[in-house]
Motif scaffolding. Structure first.
Motif, short mmCIF file in Angstrom:
data_model
loop_
_atom_site.label_atom_id
_atom_site.label_comp_id
_atom_site.label_asym_id
_atom_site.label_seq_id
_atom_site.Cartn_x
_atom_site.Cartn_y
_atom_site.Cartn_z
N ASN A 18 39.16 34.77 61.24
CA ASN A 18 38.23 35.37 62.20
C ASN A 18 36.76 35.08 61.93
O ASN A 18 35.89 35.60 62.63
CB ASN A 18 38.44 36.88 62.25
N THR A 19 36.48 34.27 60.90
CA THR A 19 35.08 33.89 60.66
C THR A 19 34.94 32.37 60.77
O THR A 19 34.20 31.73 60.02
CB THR A 19 34.61 34.36 59.26
N THR A 20 35.67 31.80 61.70
CA THR A 20 35.63 30.35 61.95
C THR A 20 34.43 30.05 62.86
O THR A 20 34.60 29.68 64.03
CB THR A 20 36.93 29.87 62.60
N LEU A 21 33.24 30.23 62.33
CA LEU A 21 32.02 30.06 63.12
C LEU A 21 31.43 28.68 62.88
O LEU A 21 31.16 28.30 61.74
CB LEU A 21 30.99 31.13 62.73
N SER A 69 20.85 32.67 69.63
CA SER A 69 21.82 33.69 70.06
C SER A 69 21.57 35.02 69.36
O SER A 69 21.93 36.08 69.88
CB SER A 69 23.25 33.21 69.77
N LEU A 70 20.95 34.97 68.17
CA LEU A 70 20.68 36.20 67.42
C LEU A 70 19.60 37.05 68.09
O LEU A 70 19.41 38.21 67.74
CB LEU A 70 20.26 35.86 65.99
N LEU A 71 18.85 36.44 69.02
CA LEU A 71 17.78 37.16 69.71
C LEU A 71 18.26 37.80 71.01
O LEU A 71 17.47 38.46 71.71
CB LEU A 71 16.62 36.21 70.00
N GLY A 107 26.15 50.08 56.27
CA GLY A 107 25.91 49.17 57.38
C GLY A 107 26.65 47.85 57.26
O GLY A 107 26.52 46.99 58.13
N ILE A 108 27.43 47.69 56.19
CA ILE A 108 28.28 46.50 56.07
C ILE A 108 29.51 46.74 56.92
O ILE A 108 30.40 47.50 56.55
CB ILE A 108 28.68 46.25 54.59
N GLY A 109 29.55 46.12 58.09
CA GLY A 109 30.62 46.42 59.05
C GLY A 109 31.85 45.55 58.90
O GLY A 109 32.97 46.01 58.94
N PHE A 110 31.67 44.30 58.78
CA PHE A 110 32.65 43.24 58.63
C PHE A 110 34.04 43.50 59.25
O PHE A 110 34.20 43.35 60.45
CB PHE A 110 32.81 42.83 57.16
N THR A 111 35.06 43.88 58.44
CA THR A 111 36.45 43.86 58.92
C THR A 111 36.64 44.61 60.24
O THR A 111 37.10 44.05 61.23
CB THR A 111 37.40 44.45 57.86
N VAL A 119 31.01 34.42 73.15
CA VAL A 119 30.44 35.76 72.96
C VAL A 119 30.97 36.38 71.67
O VAL A 119 30.22 37.01 70.90
CB VAL A 119 30.78 36.66 74.16
N GLN A 120 32.26 36.18 71.41
CA GLN A 120 32.85 36.67 70.16
C GLN A 120 32.17 36.06 68.95
O GLN A 120 31.83 36.76 67.99
CB GLN A 120 34.35 36.37 70.13
N ASP A 121 31.98 34.74 68.99
CA ASP A 121 31.35 34.06 67.85
C ASP A 121 29.92 34.53 67.64
O ASP A 121 29.47 34.71 66.49
CB ASP A 121 31.38 32.54 68.07
N ASN A 122 29.17 34.73 68.73
CA ASN A 122 27.80 35.24 68.61
C ASN A 122 27.78 36.63 67.98
O ASN A 122 26.93 36.94 67.14
CB ASN A 122 27.12 35.27 69.97
N ALA A 123 28.75 37.47 68.40
CA ALA A 123 28.84 38.82 67.85
C ALA A 123 29.21 38.79 66.37
O ALA A 123 28.67 39.54 65.57
CB ALA A 123 29.86 39.64 68.65
N LYS A 124 30.14 37.90 66.02
CA LYS A 124 30.55 37.77 64.62
C LYS A 124 29.39 37.32 63.73
O LYS A 124 29.23 37.80 62.61
CB LYS A 124 31.73 36.80 64.49
N LEU A 125 28.59 36.38 64.24
CA LEU A 125 27.43 35.92 63.48
C LEU A 125 26.45 37.08 63.29
O LEU A 125 25.89 37.25 62.19
CB LEU A 125 26.74 34.77 64.22
N ALA A 126 26.25 37.87 64.33
CA ALA A 126 25.37 39.04 64.23
C ALA A 126 25.91 40.05 63.22
O ALA A 126 25.14 40.66 62.47
CB ALA A 126 25.21 39.70 65.61
#
Length: 377
Positions: free
Chosen positions: A272-275, A284-286, A337-341, A356-363
């Motif tokens: 799930n972290t195949t970014l 995208s972070l903005l 605030g470490i959300g991860f899993t 959108v999923q990948d952008n959210a995962k990067l955030a």
């Protein structure tokens, strides 16, 4: 068993739990880094396609998220059950403080995200910054050894467990689109039978596991996320509060700790972290969605936890335990605030678009990194 013996046993059990989460956090970090590296090398195409391989009509990634993660949720349920019977949450006076703190730590991040995204197509992602990753948070806290008071460690653990319960409720209530009532009724019927067996003293663990598998399949068909079956099963498995007896719940938790910490969660991280980073990654972070996640995790969590704790102490709803300083609470709030899993898991449910999923995962990774570093400092 006298009171002193009981305290010693509970303390030893907590030390084992803490050590396991610490080791699990390290393995999870290694898996995440490995996945990010592999996703951005010449092996990227092969690595990404590997997780999409068909296995019995579903992708490998789907089996991990809907199948193996049900076992992770079973583990969460067993941890919550133990906390309610013999841990910090077993005493209403002790439980009230982490419960109030956890509520603040969920509402404020969700509020920040929703304010930034209330009129957009991304508003459904409000649940993403609400979660705390217990393995990562405890893993970082453990780096400071004896400098961390026991009260602070116990508080973070209790807060994270309650936080997981909150995330489970959010998934069940807000991330279920359609419900097939016949399958849902079947799943609940099996759960009630298992609860009845528990009440009548049936201790044979195999019966509960067979019923749990059937309940998972029915829940999967019902439209409610199948991982909820893991939590329901946990509370059906018999637990004896007096630890001089090894209850089926204790046995199950002991059996699951290693595979969950060292197999299931690393597999979840790897798949799930195949970014793939590109020129669009930083812009995208903005976006409002990414900022909602980053600010929700890095600012919303500590503000919510500290604010709700401060108000409840000042209004004398609760008392702050010895060893739980305001400075320590700020640090723990940041680590929360470490959300991860759980955040990544909710991302999969909130958004269907892969970009959108990948952008959210990067955030999530950025917000969790900021939280981990600021909490450590």
């Amino acid at each position: 068993m006298n009171r002193r013996q009981r305290i010693i046993k509970l303390t030893q059990h907590y030390k084992q739990f803490f050590a396991m989460e610490q080791a699990g956090g390290i393995v999870l970090l290694i898996a995440t880094i490995a996945s990010l590296v592999l996703s951005n090398t010449s092996l990227s195409e092969e690595y990404l396609s590997f997780w999409q391989k068909d296995l019995g009509g579903h992708s490998l990634s789907h089996w991990i998220n809907d199948g193996l993660m049900a076992i992770f949720f079973l583990m969460i349920g067993l941890e919550l059950e133990r906390e309610l019977y013999t841990g910090e949450l077993s005493n209403p006076k002790n439980a009230l403080l982490p419960i109030i703190a956890a509520i603040g730590g969920m509402l404020v991040p969700a509020g920040i995200y929703f304010v930034l995204n209330y009129d957009s197509e991304f508003s459904h992602g409000f649940g993403i910054p609400m979660a705390t990753d217990i393995a990562f948070a405890i893993g970082i806290l453990s780096l400071f050894g004896s400098r961390i008071p026991p009260a602070l460690k116990i508080f973070l653990t209790a807060l994270a467990v309650i936080d997981d319960l909150g995330a489970i409720l959010v998934i069940a209530i807000f991330y279920t689109d359609t419900i097939a009532l016949n399958y849902l009724v079947g799943a609940i019927a099996i759960w009630l039978v298992l609860m009845a067996l528990n009440k009548h003293g049936v201790k044979w663990l195999a019966i509960y596991l067979v019923g749990g598998v059937a309940m998972w399949w029915l829940m999967l068909q019902s439209g409610i996320h199948a991982t909820i079956a893991g939590v329901l099963l946990a509370f059906a498995i018999p637990f004896y509060g007096d630890e001089q007896y090894v209850s089926p719940s204790h046995k199950m938790e002991h059996i699951l700790h290693y595979p969950v910490s060292f197999v299931i969660l690393p597999l979840f991280a790897l798949s799930n972290t195949t970014l793939v980073f590109s020129g669009e990654s930083i812009p995208s972070l903005l976006s409002a969605s990414s900022l909602g996640i980053i600010l929700g995790l890095s600012l919303g969590k500590p503000i919510g936890i500290l604010l709700f704790t401060w108000i409840s102490v000042k209004m004398k709803f609760v008392r702050r335990p010895i060893g739980l300083s305001w400075k320590g609470l700020i640090g723990v709030g940041m680590l929360a605030g470490i959300g991860f899993t759980m955040s990544i898991f909710i991302t999969q449910l909130a958004f269907s678009d892969a970009i959108v999923q990948d952008n959210a995962k990067l955030a999530i990774l950025i917000g969790s990194l900021i939280s981990g570093l600021s909490g450590s400092l």
